[in-house]
Design an enzyme around this catalytic site. Structure first.
Site: not given
Ligand code: PMM
Length: 302
Positions: A236, A266
Site C-alpha cells: 500500500k 493478506r
C-alpha cells in the site's frame, strides 16, 4: 516487553489444517482485475489467475483471496455480472485443487456464487455496508465444509470514489474500533455467529498514511475487539514512503502483526510474510531450535 496482547484468536469454520494452525496465517492475494493496486492486469484471464493462485499456494500461502473488483482509490465499480465472470471459474478450479479460498467481494450475489463454487471465507471490505443483503446471505449460507462461512468485516467508510475524502476522525484508532464494534453488533444481529467473524482495520481505506501507522502502533486497542484480526498492508501507498522495497516492508509489518497475535496477513508476495510468521511463531513458542551442530545453520560455523 510483552509482545503479544493475547493468544492468536481464530474463527470457526476453517478447513482442517488451518483450523488448528498455530500463529498467523498467510493469505495470498489474487486480483483478477485489470486495474487493482499493484497486480491489476496480470491475472485477468482465468488460466493465468488459476496458475497464480496455485503458485501462491506452492509458495506457502495458507489461503488465497480471489477478488474481481478493484478497491484502489478512485476506481469505478464493475457490474455484478463482470465480477462473477472474473472470480467464479477461478474459485471453482482452485477449490477443486484443494486450495482454501476466500472471495473478496462486497456483493451478496457474488459471495453466494463463490461459496457454491467452493470458497470458505467471504472477505467484505465494506463490512456489510455496501450490500444490504450481505449479512443475511452469510448468516444462512453453508460452505462445502457443511457450516457457515468465515466472514471478514473490514472498517470502511465508502466506495473508492469517496474514501479519500473521509479521513476525518477524532481519534483514528478509537473511531475505527468503535465503528467496527457497531458493524459487528449489526452482523450478529443479522444472524452471523460471532465465532465466524474476523475484524480488519482496513489500512488505506479512508485512512491517511499517518492514520495507518497509528492503527499499527496501537494494536492493543484493536485486540480489545476480542475477535480474530486480519491485516492488509501489502504494497500500500504508505509503505512506498519508506523508500524501501514494498514487499520487504510488508514482511516487516507481517512480523509486527504476527507477534501481536493477528490471525492472518493478506499479502501479494508470500515469501517475506511466511518468514515473518514463522519467526513470530518460534518467538511465541520460545522453542529451542534443534541443535544442528556448532554454528547457526548457515554453514558458516559462526
Ligand atoms: N485491501 C485491499 C483489498 N481487499 N481486504 C481486506 N480484508 N483488507 C484489506 O486491507 C484489503 C482487502 C486493497 O488492496 P489490493 O488492491 O492490493 O488487493
Amino acid at each position: 516487553m510483552r509482545l503479544r496482547t493475547g493468544r492468536t484468536r481464530r474463527p470457526d469454520g476453517l478447513p482442517p489444517g488451518l483450523a488448528e494452525a498455530d500463529g498467523a496465517l498467510v493469505m495470498g492475494i489474487l486480483n483478477t482485475t485489470p486495474d487493482s493496486f499493484s497486480d491489476g492486469g496480470e491475472h485477468d484471464d482465468p488460466a493465468a489467475a488459476i496458475a497464480h493462485g496455485l503458485a501462491l499456494t506452492a509458495a506457502g500461502a495458507d489461503l488465497v483471496d480471489v477478488g474481481g473488483e478493484s478497491t484502489r482509490p478512485g476506481a469505478d465499480r464493475v457490474s455484478a455480472r463482470e465480477e462473477l465472470r472474473r472470480v467464479v471459474p477461478v474459485i471453482r478450479e482452485l477449490a477443486a485443487q484443494g486450495v482454501a479460498v476466500s472471495v473478496d467481494t462486497m456483493r451478496a450475489e457474488v459471495a453466494a456464487a463463490s461459496l457454491a463454487a467452493g470458497a470458505v471465507i467471504v472477505n467484505d471490505v465494506s463490512g456489510g455496508l455496501a450490500d444490504p443483503d450481505m449479512a443475511a446471505l452469510v448468516a444462512t449460507a453453508r460452505t462445502a465444509l457443511g457450516g457457515p462461512p468465515v466472514y471478514i468485516a473490514m472498517h470502511w467508510r465508502g466506495h473508492s470514489d469517496v474514501m479519500a475524502s473521509r479521513t476525518v476522525y477524532d481519534d483514528v484508532v478509537r473511531d475505527v474500533v468503535s465503528e467496527l464494534r457497531g458493524r459487528i453488533a449489526a452482523l450478529e444481529e443479522a444472524g452471523i455467529d460471532r465465532s465466524r467473524l474476523v475484524a480488519d482495520p482496513g489500512l488505506g481505506f479512508a485512512k491517511t498514511g499517518a492514520q495507518n501507522w497509528d492503527l499499527l502502533a496501537r494494536w492493543d486497542e484493536l485486540a480489545a475487539l476480542d475477535l480474530p484480526l486480519l491485516l492488509g498492508a501489502s504494497r500500500k501507498g504508505f509503505l512506498g514512503r519508506l523508500d524501501v522495497d514494498r514487499d520487504a516492508a510488508t514482511g516487516a509489518i507481517s512480523a509486527h502483526a504476527a507477534l501481536h497475535g493477528a490471525w492472518c496477513v493478506r499479502v501479494h508476495a508470500v515469501a517475506p510474510s511466511l518468514a515473518a510468521v514463522r519467526v513470530a511463531r518460534r518467538i511465541h513458542e520460545r522453542e529451542v531450535v534443534p541443535d544442528d551442530g556448532p554454528g547457526n545453520g548457515t554453514g558458516a560455523g559462526r
